[in-house]
Design a protein around this motif. Structure first.
Motif, PDB file in Angstrom:
ATOM      1  N   PRO A 372       0.900  -1.237   0.033  1.00 34.29           N
ATOM      2  CA  PRO A 372       0.026  -0.008   0.001  1.00 34.29           C
ATOM      3  C   PRO A 372       0.649   1.437   0.191  1.00 34.29           C
ATOM      4  N   SER A 373       2.032   1.332   0.403  1.00 31.94           N
ATOM      5  CA  SER A 373       2.816   2.280   0.653  1.00 31.94           C
ATOM      6  C   SER A 373       3.389   2.860  -0.652  1.00 31.94           C
ATOM      7  N   PHE A 374       3.372   1.940  -1.712  1.00 31.53           N
ATOM      8  CA  PHE A 374       3.891   2.326  -2.999  1.00 31.53           C
ATOM      9  C   PHE A 374       2.927   2.182  -4.210  1.00 31.53           C
ATOM     10  N   GLU A 381       3.624   1.407 -11.315  1.00 30.79           N
ATOM     11  CA  GLU A 381       3.027   0.779 -12.623  1.00 30.79           C
ATOM     12  C   GLU A 381       1.777   0.314 -12.526  1.00 30.79           C
ATOM     13  N   ALA A 382       1.379   0.108 -10.987  1.00 31.02           N
ATOM     14  CA  ALA A 382       0.037  -0.264 -10.832  1.00 31.02           C
ATOM     15  C   ALA A 382      -1.069   0.668 -11.160  1.00 31.02           C
ATOM     16  N   LEU A 383      -0.790   1.789 -11.294  1.00 27.80           N
ATOM     17  CA  LEU A 383      -1.497   2.976 -11.712  1.00 27.80           C
ATOM     18  C   LEU A 383      -1.798   2.981 -13.183  1.00 27.80           C
ATOM     19  N   ASP A 384      -0.584   2.607 -13.885  1.00 27.68           N
ATOM     20  CA  ASP A 384      -0.829   2.215 -15.367  1.00 27.68           C
ATOM     21  C   ASP A 384      -1.753   1.115 -15.637  1.00 27.68           C
ATOM     22  N   LEU A 385      -1.870  -0.070 -15.122  1.00 26.54           N
ATOM     23  CA  LEU A 385      -2.679  -1.011 -15.193  1.00 26.54           C
ATOM     24  C   LEU A 385      -4.190  -0.772 -14.542  1.00 26.54           C
ATOM     25  N   PRO A 482     -12.020   3.734  -2.512  1.00 33.65           N
ATOM     26  CA  PRO A 482     -12.445   4.818  -2.063  1.00 33.65           C
ATOM     27  C   PRO A 482     -11.152   5.729  -1.761  1.00 33.65           C
ATOM     28  N   LYS A 483     -10.178   5.195  -1.011  1.00 28.99           N
ATOM     29  CA  LYS A 483      -8.682   5.985  -0.852  1.00 28.99           C
ATOM     30  C   LYS A 483      -8.153   6.651  -2.122  1.00 28.99           C
ATOM     31  N   LEU A 484      -7.985   5.416  -3.199  1.00 30.08           N
ATOM     32  CA  LEU A 484      -7.413   6.075  -4.658  1.00 30.08           C
ATOM     33  C   LEU A 484      -8.156   7.180  -5.217  1.00 30.08           C
ATOM     34  N   LYS A 485      -9.520   7.042  -5.280  1.00 27.40           N
ATOM     35  CA  LYS A 485     -10.479   8.111  -5.446  1.00 27.40           C
ATOM     36  C   LYS A 485     -10.111   9.317  -4.909  1.00 27.40           C
ATOM     37  N   GLU A 486     -10.066   9.460  -3.524  1.00 26.11           N
ATOM     38  CA  GLU A 486      -9.569  10.648  -2.960  1.00 26.11           C
ATOM     39  C   GLU A 486      -8.338  11.253  -3.492  1.00 26.11           C
ATOM     40  N   ARG A 487      -7.340  10.118  -3.690  1.00 27.39           N
ATOM     41  CA  ARG A 487      -6.066  10.785  -4.152  1.00 27.39           C
ATOM     42  C   ARG A 487      -6.162  11.339  -5.657  1.00 27.39           C
ATOM     43  N   LEU A 488      -6.851  10.662  -6.400  1.00 29.90           N
ATOM     44  CA  LEU A 488      -7.102  11.263  -7.648  1.00 29.90           C
ATOM     45  C   LEU A 488      -7.815  12.661  -7.876  1.00 29.90           C
ATOM     46  N   ALA A 489      -8.732  12.712  -7.004  1.00 25.67           N
ATOM     47  CA  ALA A 489      -9.507  13.886  -6.835  1.00 25.67           C
ATOM     48  C   ALA A 489      -8.666  14.890  -6.392  1.00 25.67           C
ATOM     49  N   ALA A 490      -7.652  14.731  -5.479  1.00 27.55           N
ATOM     50  CA  ALA A 490      -6.791  15.792  -4.842  1.00 27.55           C
ATOM     51  C   ALA A 490      -5.822  16.052  -5.702  1.00 27.55           C
ATOM     52  N   ASP A 491      -5.460  15.361  -6.837  1.00 27.73           N
ATOM     53  CA  ASP A 491      -4.526  15.489  -7.961  1.00 27.73           C
ATOM     54  C   ASP A 491      -5.105  16.318  -8.855  1.00 27.73           C
ATOM     55  N   ARG A 492      -6.523  16.219  -9.369  1.00 25.38           N
ATOM     56  CA  ARG A 492      -6.814  17.227 -10.200  1.00 25.38           C
ATOM     57  C   ARG A 492      -7.272  18.252  -9.594  1.00 25.38           C
ATOM     58  N   ALA A 493      -7.512  18.718  -8.363  1.00 26.42           N
ATOM     59  CA  ALA A 493      -7.864  19.823  -7.654  1.00 26.42           C
ATOM     60  C   ALA A 493      -6.368  20.373  -7.613  1.00 26.42           C
ATOM     61  N   ARG A 494      -5.220  19.856  -7.354  1.00 24.84           N
ATOM     62  CA  ARG A 494      -3.934  20.558  -7.393  1.00 24.84           C
ATOM     63  C   ARG A 494      -3.496  21.040  -8.592  1.00 24.84           C
ATOM     64  N   CYS A 495      -3.559  20.068  -9.684  1.00 25.35           N
ATOM     65  CA  CYS A 495      -2.998  20.489 -10.879  1.00 25.35           C
ATOM     66  C   CYS A 495      -4.031  20.752 -12.134  1.00 25.35           C
TER      67      CYS A 495
END
Length: 497
Positions: A372-374, A381-385, A482-495
């Motif tokens: 989970p930490s990576f 590469e997990a994100l690519d998949l 849900p945790k990854l959804k939060e990360r993706l939303a935060a990424d969009r909000a930031r960038c």
């Protein structure tokens, strides 16, 4: 370079610090936001352990391993042992017990190359073999070769919370009588580095070549008598084998260990060891770590009814990808026709992900577990998949990202006891070929670190790795959680989108 002389020369000065360091550490830990809050001058009692290791009715049947290649797992639900340091009955294979048994069986030589060695039973076995007149030699990673008992309160205060927690755990190990201090006798019985130094076992680290060290001296192998070997994903530490002293639920980071009875495989490991050892702690800068070593191509041999391939890292940048260790991994997973099951600490090599995608498009089912930490780092590469991206702090995309289209949802992380990490580095191809060893699926492992990669074709070994993967998969959180959804939303909000 840490040497026996360094440690022995400081043994008496450490003695005056051991009690002081622990009491000072108690005060420091009590002031931190992480870790237990200490009251007074003694360590708090450990929380109650759950001694239940599961009923025998729910435990799967063990699989016999009569041949010269055998696989073991510290979370194996078909086995049970008593944790030698916490005194709990638990499921799993005793990986340290396997190492100790091998060392104790030695009749002439023992060599060890491992990033970190902190297990007292193993250290004592090495000392005993050395005192019995055997040639015993140990190579370590320079950043992990310092005795834990040598840290002063001031030094502990400068450590990160994670590193301070690690030292705290070894003070817990050392405080054998529970009086809140660590005596000289307790250090001599529990600090593996001091034990090796006092026992006269020759050691060196990856600064022996005159450098500041390779990327990491990340090997994890033992060879005895030039014919029997252990190769594992585990460092020889509490957290990688048994579990943390200060975390009752911890059962150790999931890891695997292979025993191989083969003079050929042992010879290849000894060649790698000899390159790094040079003249040993004699002072000559003839040790070779990192990319100072010559090209060592993939080599294969038959061991009983198993085929064993082995390759070492790192390699110079000029070596073609197909000949590199990551290239060997890509070549192993690329031809899959039915399945690729992967359990990794780190997965960041794009070319391996591309090879997996090719197999997937051909019809192979792909399942990937990453610690989970990576899992959700921008370079994972997990994100690519999963078909998504996360940007760097600068809002730039990681170079060469290739999100799968269509993505898959069979990617995630297993649920583990608090404090434990997924430390495996294995892939299973078509239920037949196992790729494992010390080598994370990353550029750093390929280009910087001293590593061992194994490719094993053997039906029983493959079955055992499949059982381990299925165990981890059974409680994994996969897909866009849900945790990854939060990360993706935060990424969009930031960038921005």
């Amino acid at each position: 370079m840490e040497t026996n002389g360094w440690a022995i020369g400081r043994l008496k000065s450490w003695a005056s610090l051991w009690t002081f360091s622990l009491l000072g550490a108690i005060a420091l830990w009590g002031c931190g936001s992480a870790g237990p809050q200490f009251q007074g001058g003694s360590l708090p009692p450990a929380a109650e352990f759950n001694n239940s290791a599961g009923s025998t009715e729910s435990r799967p049947s063990p699989i016999a391993q009569p041949g010269p290649v055998r696989a073991f797992f510290n979370h194996n639900p078909a086995s049970q042992y008593r944790d030698p340091y916490r005194g709990i009955e638990r499921s799993g294979d005793d990986l340290e017990g396997r190492m100790v048994k091998l060392v104790e069986s030695a009749r002439s030589t023992v060599v060890v190359a491992v990033q970190e060695l902190r297990l007292p039973r193993l250290a004592q076995a090495l000392v005993d073999r050395h005192r019995a007149g055997l040639q015993v030699r140990v190579i370590l990673e320079n950043s992990a070769s310092r005795p834990w008992s040598s840290y002063s309160p001031e030094e502990l205060a400068q450590l990160s919370d994670r590193e301070r927690s690690r030292i705290e755990d070894y003070f817990r190990l050392g405080d054998r009588n529970g009086d809140g201090t660590v005596s000289e006798a307790e250090v001599l019985a529990t600090d593996a580095m001091v034990m090796l130094a006092q026992g006269g076992v020759p050691t060196l680290d990856d600064t022996a070549d005159g450098s500041k060290g390779s990327g990491l001296m990340h090997h994890k192998f033992i060879v005895v008598d030039g014919n029997r070997s252990i190769i594992t994903s585990a460092n020889f530490t509490l957290s990688d084998v048994h579990g943390d002293m200060g975390r009752p639920a911890s059962r150790g980071n999931p890891n695997n260990l292979l025993e191989i009875d083969s003079p050929v495989v042992a010879g290849w490991l000894l060649e790698e060891f000899a390159l790094m050892w040079g003249d040993g702690p004699g002072g000559q800068p003839d040790s070779r770590f990192g990319t100072n070593k010559p090209l060592r191509p993939l080599r294969s041999t038959q061991v009983g009814d198993a085929t064993i391939g082995i390759q070492f890292s790192p390699m110079k940048a000029t070596v073609p990808f197909a000949e590199r260790t990551n290239g060997v991994i890509a070549a192993a997973v690329g031809p899959a026709t039915r399945s690729i099951d992967v359990a990794l600490f780190v997965f960041s090599e794009q070319a391996i992900a591309d090879a997996m995608e090719t197999a997937h498009r051909r019809g192979a089912k792909v399942r990937v577990l990453v610690d989970p930490s990576f899992l959700a780092r921008d370079y994972s590469e997990a994100l690519d998949l999963l078909g998504v991206t996360l940007r760097r702090r600068t809002c730039e995309l990681e170079p060469n990202q290739r999100p799968w289209n269509p993505p898959i949802t069979t990617v995630g992380s297993p649920e583990l006891p608090m404090g434990d990490l997924l430390h495996h580095k294995f892939g299973l191809v078509d239920g037949q070929t196992v790729v494992t060893g010390s080598h994370n699926w990353s550029a750093a492992a390929d280009r910087l670190n001293d590593e061992t990669l194994l490719v094993v074709k053997h039906p029983i070994v493959a079955t055992l790795f499949q059982r381990e993967f299925d165990r981890l998969w059974s409680n994994a959180a996969t897909g866009i959680t849900p945790k990854l959804k939060e990360r993706l939303a935060a990424d969009r909000a930031r960038c921005g989108s």
